[in-house]
Write an enzyme that holds these catalytic residues in place. Structure first.
Site, PDB file in Angstrom:
ATOM      1  N   GLU A  43       0.732  -1.197  -0.104  1.00  0.00           N
ATOM      2  CA  GLU A  43      -0.093   0.123   0.083  1.00  0.00           C
ATOM      3  C   GLU A  43       1.008   1.412  -0.102  1.00  0.00           C
ATOM      4  O   GLU A  43       1.832   1.355   0.724  1.00  0.00           O
ATOM      5  CB  GLU A  43      -1.030   0.004   1.225  1.00  0.00           C
ATOM      6  CG  GLU A  43      -1.902   1.235   1.351  1.00  0.00           C
ATOM      7  CD  GLU A  43      -2.677   1.282   2.785  1.00  0.00           C
ATOM      8  OE1 GLU A  43      -3.580   1.876   2.635  1.00  0.00           O
ATOM      9  OE2 GLU A  43      -2.304   0.491   3.631  1.00  0.00           O
ATOM     10  N   LYS A 130      -9.122   2.880  -2.832  1.00  0.00           N
ATOM     11  CA  LYS A 130      -9.411   2.453  -1.058  1.00  0.00           C
ATOM     12  C   LYS A 130     -10.894   3.273  -1.049  1.00  0.00           C
ATOM     13  O   LYS A 130     -10.911   4.540  -1.020  1.00  0.00           O
ATOM     14  CB  LYS A 130      -8.387   2.809  -0.283  1.00  0.00           C
ATOM     15  CG  LYS A 130      -8.609   2.448   0.943  1.00  0.00           C
ATOM     16  CD  LYS A 130      -7.405   2.431   1.919  1.00  0.00           C
ATOM     17  CE  LYS A 130      -7.344   1.991   3.338  1.00  0.00           C
ATOM     18  NZ  LYS A 130      -6.108   2.120   4.189  1.00  0.00           N
ATOM     19  N   CYS A 164      -5.676  -2.893   2.876  1.00  0.00           N
ATOM     20  CA  CYS A 164      -5.582  -2.682   4.265  1.00  0.00           C
ATOM     21  C   CYS A 164      -6.772  -3.025   4.761  1.00  0.00           C
ATOM     22  O   CYS A 164      -7.503  -4.106   4.690  1.00  0.00           O
ATOM     23  CB  CYS A 164      -5.112  -1.408   4.474  1.00  0.00           C
ATOM     24  SG  CYS A 164      -4.071  -1.256   6.166  1.00  0.00           S
TER      25      CYS A 164
END
Length: 310
Positions: A43, A130, A164
């Protein structure tokens, strides 16, 4: 169908696009030299996960110094597409592999935590933004929408990414399982022991291969004027924990902590089919007569213009 895959555990060169790209190109080449057909990066690899940065924000309070820190961060983000994405595509093509790369994307005045997908010809296939930045990440990252939740049917499998703590969103996971994902990439900044249990759960729940990649970062990796509480140049701020798991939750490579490295595993896609004898979350175990998940995949534009003349 069998192939070799790599998870890259490495730290970025924070706030340095050129340095991060150069380092990434070398690591991609190393993965290709090992015969890998897939390489997954962490990430926010290009060019920084702003660990411990506060931007001097409190409720009702902002400062000029904090705004300047954001300016520097924004300047180290990249646009999509751009000359930087072309370089990443060329690196993927030179190595002959699919590439999943974590970046900070700049779009107008907003930054997004994004995963990019490249094919072995160097083509930018698409991206995932995200959906839900976690905690203080919301200070500096915008929210993605359902238009960038793709999976890609490729010659090595059905490829996608969940970033994540999106992996703690049950409906997001189900949306990915419903697309038939079997190469589940999980770029992350979570280096805790508990992350390993999360990856094992997802492998078992999704009956999918899981590729999780995290950075290794120390205080000394950040510029001298980076605003956080310093204690020791060698203090580990992010310790990795990258791992590759099979559809039954078995560890194929890793987890690796505290050091940079490339984890490599041989992937047998037939293991996905074998694993679904007794469980398929989006198939014979789904009970659509009881549960119904609806996913809005339209792009959500903040401004829509229309011409009402004539």
């Amino acid at each position: 169908m069998t192939f070799r895959a790599a998870v890259i555990q490495a730290g970025a060169v924070p706030f340095d696009i050129e340095g991060s790209l150069t380092k990434a190109e070398g690591l991609i080449a190393q993965a290709g030299a090992q015969g890998c057909k897939l390489a997954v990066f962490p990430e926010a690899y290009i060019s920084a996960y702003p660990k411990e940065q506060t931007y001097e924000v409190a409720v009702g309070v902002r400062t000029e110094a904090g705004r300047e820190e954001f300016r520097r961060y924004a300047d180290s983000a990249i646009e999509v597409p751009s000359a930087e994405t072309e370089r990443l595509g060329k690196a993927a093509a030179d190595a002959g592999l699919f590439l999943v790369m974590g970046i900070i994307e700049r779009d107008a005045g907003t930054l997004y935590c994004t995963a990019l997908f490249f094919d072995p010809d160097g083509k930018l296939m698409g991206k995932h933004r995200k959906l839900m930045p976690t905690g203080a990440e919301r200070l500096v990252w915008g929210f993605g929408d359902g238009s960038t939740m793709p999976t890609y049917e490729t010659e090595i499998g059905n490829l996608g990414a969940v970033i994540c703590w999106e992996n703690y969103m049950p409906m997001m996971r189900m949306a990915m399982y419903g697309q038939g994902i079997n190469l589940y990439c999980a770029p992350t900044a979570d280096d805790r022991d508990s992350w390993q249990a999360t990856m094992k759960h997802i492998a078992l729940e999704g009956r999918t291969f899981v590729f999780s990649s995290c950075q290794v970062l120390r205080e000394k990796d950040f510029p001298d004027d980076y605003a956080f509480q310093r204690s020791d140049p060698d203090r580990v701020m992010m310790r990795g924990g990258s791992v590759i798991m099979d559809p039954m939750g078995n560890v194929l490579a890793g987890p690796l902590f505290d050091d940079e490295g490339i984890l490599v595993a041989d992937i047998d896609l037939d293991a996905v089919t074998r694993s679904k004898l007794d469980f398929d979350a989006a198939g014979h175990y789904a009970r659509p007569d009881v549960f119904d998940l609806r996913v809005n995949t339209s792009a959500r534009k903040p401004v829509t213009y229309s011409n009402t003349d004539g």
